[in-house]
Design a protein around this motif. Structure first.
Motif, PDB file in Angstrom:
ATOM      1  N   UNK A 130      25.807  36.605  39.182  1.00 55.05           N
ATOM      2  CA  UNK A 130      25.397  36.709  40.677  1.00 55.05           C
ATOM      3  C   UNK A 130      24.234  38.068  41.174  1.00 55.05           C
ATOM      4  N   UNK A 131      23.950  37.536  42.186  1.00 55.34           N
ATOM      5  CA  UNK A 131      23.448  38.389  43.397  1.00 55.34           C
ATOM      6  C   UNK A 131      24.513  39.114  43.527  1.00 55.34           C
ATOM      7  N   UNK A 132      25.300  39.331  43.969  1.00 52.64           N
ATOM      8  CA  UNK A 132      26.932  39.484  44.632  1.00 52.64           C
ATOM      9  C   UNK A 132      27.247  40.428  43.626  1.00 52.64           C
ATOM     10  N   UNK A 133      26.377  41.067  42.552  1.00 47.13           N
ATOM     11  CA  UNK A 133      27.526  41.378  41.464  1.00 47.13           C
ATOM     12  C   UNK A 133      28.064  42.428  42.555  1.00 47.13           C
ATOM     13  N   UNK A 134      27.769  43.448  42.986  1.00 48.04           N
ATOM     14  CA  UNK A 134      28.486  44.591  43.577  1.00 48.04           C
ATOM     15  C   UNK A 134      29.480  43.972  43.957  1.00 48.04           C
ATOM     16  N   UNK A 135      29.900  42.570  44.975  1.00 46.16           N
ATOM     17  CA  UNK A 135      31.462  42.110  45.666  1.00 46.16           C
ATOM     18  C   UNK A 135      31.962  42.103  44.147  1.00 46.16           C
ATOM     19  N   UNK A 136      31.665  41.716  43.078  1.00 45.42           N
ATOM     20  CA  UNK A 136      32.389  40.915  42.402  1.00 45.42           C
ATOM     21  C   UNK A 136      32.822  42.219  41.415  1.00 45.42           C
ATOM     22  N   UNK A 137      32.315  43.442  41.653  1.00 42.98           N
ATOM     23  CA  UNK A 137      32.937  44.236  40.958  1.00 42.98           C
ATOM     24  C   UNK A 137      33.819  45.472  41.387  1.00 42.98           C
ATOM     25  N   UNK A 138      33.523  44.907  42.253  1.00 42.33           N
ATOM     26  CA  UNK A 138      34.588  45.693  43.665  1.00 42.33           C
ATOM     27  C   UNK A 138      36.121  44.483  42.803  1.00 42.33           C
ATOM     28  N   UNK A 139      36.086  44.211  43.041  1.00 44.39           N
ATOM     29  CA  UNK A 139      36.828  42.323  43.032  1.00 44.39           C
ATOM     30  C   UNK A 139      38.007  42.765  41.499  1.00 44.39           C
ATOM     31  N   UNK A 140      36.984  43.309  40.447  1.00 44.03           N
ATOM     32  CA  UNK A 140      37.776  43.588  39.128  1.00 44.03           C
ATOM     33  C   UNK A 140      37.737  44.674  39.346  1.00 44.03           C
ATOM     34  N   UNK A 141      37.307  46.033  39.828  1.00 40.29           N
ATOM     35  CA  UNK A 141      38.065  47.484  39.593  1.00 40.29           C
ATOM     36  C   UNK A 141      39.580  47.319  40.170  1.00 40.29           C
ATOM     37  N   UNK A 142      39.581  46.300  41.840  1.00 38.94           N
ATOM     38  CA  UNK A 142      40.937  46.010  42.451  1.00 38.94           C
ATOM     39  C   UNK A 142      42.220  45.351  41.514  1.00 38.94           C
ATOM     40  N   UNK A 143      41.606  44.996  40.619  1.00 32.07           N
ATOM     41  CA  UNK A 143      42.475  44.184  39.800  1.00 32.07           C
ATOM     42  C   UNK A 143      42.944  45.271  38.616  1.00 32.07           C
ATOM     43  N   UNK A 144      42.154  45.856  38.082  1.00 34.96           N
ATOM     44  CA  UNK A 144      42.771  47.057  37.566  1.00 34.96           C
ATOM     45  C   UNK A 144      43.819  48.344  37.637  1.00 34.96           C
ATOM     46  N   UNK A 145      43.192  47.995  39.114  1.00 36.38           N
ATOM     47  CA  UNK A 145      43.527  49.053  39.657  1.00 36.38           C
ATOM     48  C   UNK A 145      44.826  49.032  40.443  1.00 36.38           C
ATOM     49  N   UNK A 146      45.462  47.217  40.754  1.00 38.56           N
ATOM     50  CA  UNK A 146      47.318  46.574  40.763  1.00 38.56           C
ATOM     51  C   UNK A 146      47.449  46.963  39.223  1.00 38.56           C
ATOM     52  N   UNK A 147      47.200  47.117  38.597  1.00 37.12           N
ATOM     53  CA  UNK A 147      47.869  46.802  37.121  1.00 37.12           C
ATOM     54  C   UNK A 147      48.522  48.362  36.411  1.00 37.12           C
ATOM     55  N   UNK A 148      47.246  49.497  36.790  1.00 42.46           N
ATOM     56  CA  UNK A 148      47.642  50.353  36.566  1.00 42.46           C
ATOM     57  C   UNK A 148      48.891  50.812  37.684  1.00 42.46           C
ATOM     58  N   UNK A 149      49.463  50.038  38.255  1.00 44.01           N
ATOM     59  CA  UNK A 149      49.770  50.216  39.682  1.00 44.01           C
ATOM     60  C   UNK A 149      51.819  49.436  39.220  1.00 44.01           C
ATOM     61  N   UNK A 150      51.594  48.932  37.954  1.00 42.25           N
ATOM     62  CA  UNK A 150      52.150  47.390  37.962  1.00 42.25           C
ATOM     63  C   UNK A 150      53.134  47.136  36.812  1.00 42.25           C
ATOM     64  N   UNK A 151      52.408  48.270  35.847  1.00 40.53           N
ATOM     65  CA  UNK A 151      52.298  48.234  34.372  1.00 40.53           C
ATOM     66  C   UNK A 151      53.468  48.681  34.529  1.00 40.53           C
ATOM     67  N   UNK A 152      54.331  49.718  34.950  1.00 42.08           N
ATOM     68  CA  UNK A 152      55.391  50.388  34.645  1.00 42.08           C
ATOM     69  C   UNK A 152      56.387  49.459  35.185  1.00 42.08           C
ATOM     70  N   UNK A 153      56.659  48.607  36.595  1.00 48.26           N
ATOM     71  CA  UNK A 153      57.759  47.635  36.779  1.00 48.26           C
ATOM     72  C   UNK A 153      57.175  46.586  36.248  1.00 48.26           C
ATOM     73  N   UNK A 154      55.882  46.121  35.575  1.00 45.28           N
ATOM     74  CA  UNK A 154      56.476  44.827  34.670  1.00 45.28           C
ATOM     75  C   UNK A 154      57.210  45.099  33.025  1.00 45.28           C
ATOM     76  N   UNK A 155      56.846  46.856  32.757  1.00 47.73           N
ATOM     77  CA  UNK A 155      58.035  46.914  31.522  1.00 47.73           C
ATOM     78  C   UNK A 155      59.038  47.111  31.870  1.00 47.73           C
ATOM     79  N   UNK A 156      59.393  47.616  33.098  1.00 47.51           N
ATOM     80  CA  UNK A 156      61.619  47.471  33.292  1.00 47.51           C
ATOM     81  C   UNK A 156      61.484  45.779  33.679  1.00 47.51           C
ATOM     82  N   UNK A 157      60.511  45.456  34.299  1.00 44.84           N
ATOM     83  CA  UNK A 157      61.204  43.837  34.337  1.00 44.84           C
ATOM     84  C   UNK A 157      61.469  43.376  32.933  1.00 44.84           C
ATOM     85  N   UNK A 158      60.743  43.447  31.854  1.00 50.17           N
ATOM     86  CA  UNK A 158      60.611  42.636  30.861  1.00 50.17           C
ATOM     87  C   UNK A 158      62.279  42.981  30.189  1.00 50.17           C
TER      88      UNK A 158
END
Length: 331
Positions: A282-310
């Motif tokens: 995509x030409x708007x690759x910078x926005x796409x990278x922002x979205x992906x890094x946003x997901x990666x940051x969320x995963x960092x914050x939620x992984x401990x909570x997810x383990x506790x849920x399981x």
């Protein structure tokens, strides 16, 4: 933030050794460009001038044309660009980044590995379904499906990680640390890609489905997880993006790592490849990278909570899969 990789401006120029073909030593190396705040295109725009007869030439009578050889008309001067009202239609369109053969092969391999991660063997699915049918209660059937599909996802992540280029270059201690530190995050991402927002269910397979409802999970756990799943669904990740994200997550480890620079270097290889792939898509690759890094940051914050849920579901059931116990136990 996702350390120095979290922002577009944070991506630094990686040494030429950052990208090497996983199967051929001494092959051509590639260093993807750093992220830019604005998109630029490498090829100049050219105006394709179209030869047209002048107004005076078009008004020449039939008798007059007899006194002018054809070559005099063929060599008529072109219209000046400012006189040509449709010149913008002939401008060369900018092109997406072209992948090198090494990049294409690397990405194709990751996409194939991701398809295997997303497609468990039929016999494994059948075994989980068979065991869930033994359960008498609805709660028992749910907990059986939830725990066993999570356990199978962790197993698939392990198999995926061992096939990743450069994983085998790590020493055994660092390989174990990478798997233990990243497995729950990768399982969370894989589960998010199975989420159906219309039914609010995780569809592991047509017959292995569980709902994300308070009857099964405490709201403290499930509400943030649902919000994250909805975000992942809205971003419509393709297989290559998911494969690269899984690799980036796995090598995003600091604890109990002996050769930290080597692990960081491997992660940077996949971050740079993600940048390159986004530019080719995509030409708007910078926005796409922002979205992906946003997901990666969320995963960092939620992984401990997810383990506790399981683990909470395992405690209510009175048992917990052995593989998850080994991977997620705290040192």
């Amino acid at each position: 933030s996702y350390d120095h990789q979290a922002t577009i401006a944070g991506f630094q120029h990686h040494p030429e050794a950052a990208f090497q073909h996983p199967t051929a030593s001494g092959s051509q190396q590639h260093n993807p460009a750093v992220f830019q705040q604005q998109i630029t295109y490498g090829s100049q725009q050219h105006i394709l001038a179209a030869a047209q007869p002048s107004t005076s030439a078009a008004a020449v009578s039939i008798n007059q044309t007899q006194h002018h050889p054809p070559h005099q008309f063929e060599s008529a001067p072109l219209l000046h660009q400012q006189q040509y009202p449709y010149q913008h239609q002939y401008q060369q369109q900018p092109r997406l980044k072209q992948l090198t053969s090494q990049e294409f092969e690397f990405i194709h391999k990751l996409g194939y590995f991701q398809s295997q991660l997303d497609s468990p063997r039929a016999e494994d699915l059948a075994a989980i379904e068979c065991r869930s049918r033994i359960e008498i209660s609805t709660e028992g059937r749910f907990s059986s499906i939830f725990l066993e599909t999570t356990n199978l996802s962790a197993l698939l992540v392990l198999e995926y990680a061992k096939r990743l280029p450069r994983f085998s270059s790590l020493n055994q201690n660092d390989q174990v640390s990478v798997l233990k530190g990243g497995s729950s995050k990768c399982v969370l991402l894989r589960t998010a890609r199975c989420y159906d927002p219309l039914s609010n269910c995780v569809l592991f397979s047509p017959s292995l489905v569980y709902a994300l409802v308070p009857d099964h999970f405490h709201p403290t756990y499930v509400n943030p997880i649902i919000t994250f799943f909805q975000k992942v669904h809205s971003y419509c990740l393709d297989n290559v993006e998911a494969a690269l994200m899984t690799a980036i997550i796995l090598f995003d480890q600091k604890a109990r790592i002996v050769h930290i620079n080597q692990v960081n270097d491997v992660q940077m290889t996949y971050l740079n490849l993600l940048n390159t792939y986004a530019k080719s898509k995509t030409f708007n690759y910078s926005e796409r990278i922002k979205q992906i890094l946003d997901i990666l940051n969320d995963i960092r914050g939620l992984s401990g909570l997810y383990e506790e849920m399981v683990q909470s579901v395992g405690q209510s059931r009175g048992q917990f899969p052995k593989l998850l116990t080994e991977l997620w136990k705290k040192a």
